[in-house]
Design a protein around this motif. Structure first.
Motif, PDB file in Angstrom:
ATOM      1  N   GLU A 171       0.856  -1.179   0.000  1.00 46.42           N
ATOM      2  CA  GLU A 171       0.000   0.000   0.000  1.00 46.42           C
ATOM      3  C   GLU A 171       0.897   1.234   0.000  1.00 46.42           C
ATOM      4  N   SER A 172       0.387   2.314  -0.544  1.00 44.65           N
ATOM      5  CA  SER A 172       1.192   3.518  -0.734  1.00 44.65           C
ATOM      6  C   SER A 172       1.845   4.004   0.561  1.00 44.65           C
ATOM      7  N   HIS A 173       1.103   3.988   1.662  1.00 48.43           N
ATOM      8  CA  HIS A 173       1.631   4.516   2.926  1.00 48.43           C
ATOM      9  C   HIS A 173       2.796   3.687   3.461  1.00 48.43           C
ATOM     10  N   ALA A 174       2.958   2.451   2.953  1.00 48.21           N
ATOM     11  CA  ALA A 174       4.024   1.571   3.436  1.00 48.21           C
ATOM     12  C   ALA A 174       5.329   1.751   2.676  1.00 48.21           C
ATOM     13  N   ILE A 175       5.310   2.590   1.640  1.00 57.91           N
ATOM     14  CA  ILE A 175       6.516   2.812   0.831  1.00 57.91           C
ATOM     15  C   ILE A 175       7.353   3.902   1.466  1.00 57.91           C
ATOM     16  N   GLY A 176       8.632   3.584   1.683  1.00 55.45           N
ATOM     17  CA  GLY A 176       9.553   4.546   2.306  1.00 55.45           C
ATOM     18  C   GLY A 176      10.297   5.361   1.265  1.00 55.45           C
TER      19      GLY A 176
END
Length: 201
Positions: free
Chosen positions: A72-77
């Protein structure tokens, strides 16, 4: 979305031909349908559909390896995400350059975007400058040029440009993980949703 706007630009300014590469990505059938529908809408009759078996055999990406989940987008650093397909655009461009030589085409449009991309290294201006040098040295006449008209634009600016051009956004597909309905949470979906929201605000 970006490729669609590029296709609209090319069709406006040239007698365009279009290339689609299936490479074993999760949404390849849905993307192929979008490609054909966009070509129909833009009146692009000359089309090349090819399959690249190498990228899925190599793996290493959530798009081509079912053992790697699409985050998910929020999990990408801040690192290059697992949705990066190793050196993918070089494969795409090699097909396009070969076909351009046969067609006698002078320009290859690609919808690479640096600003709002997910940090993919093959979406940087320097990459395309270097690839143009390779084309110059490795083709018969050395006259083919890769054009990246969107590379410095934000996604919202691309949406606005597409609306001005009449690009058929309704036919595009951005989701990384699903073919039935967009997941709405992968990085590509989030970038798309944000682009339309920002373009309309």
């Amino acid at each position: 979305m970006d490729s669609c706007v590029c296709a609209a630009l090319a069709a406006r300014d040239h007698e365009a031909a279009a290339v689609h590469v299936s490479y074993g990505q999760r949404t390849e059938e849905r993307e192929r349908r979008a490609f054909l529908a966009i070509c129909d809408r833009l009146g692009i009759r000359d089309r090349l559909l090819v399959r690249n078996e190498a990228l899925s055999a190599i793996g290493g990406s959530a798009l081509t390896d079912r053992n790697i989940g699409v985050p998910e987008s929020h999990a990408i650093g801040s690192d290059i995400p697992v949705t990066y397909v190793p050196f993918r655009n070089a494969h795409f461009l090699s097909v396009a350059v070969s076909w351009a030589e046969v067609l006698g085409a002078a320009k290859i449009y690609i919808g690479a975007v640096e600003q709002d991309s997910s940090g993919y290294p093959d979406c940087r201006p320097a990459y395309y400058q270097a690839f143009n040098q390779v084309i110059k040295l490795g083709t018969k006449d050395g006259q083919i040029e890769i054009v990246t008209p969107l590379i410095q634009l934000r996604k919202s600016e691309i949406v606005r440009l597409g609306l001005e051009l009449g690009a058929p956004f309704d036919l595009t597909w951005s989701c990384y993980s699903r073919e039935d309905s967009a997941c709405g949470v992968c990085d590509s979906c989030i970038l798309r949703l944000r682009a339309f929201r920002d373009a309309c605000s």
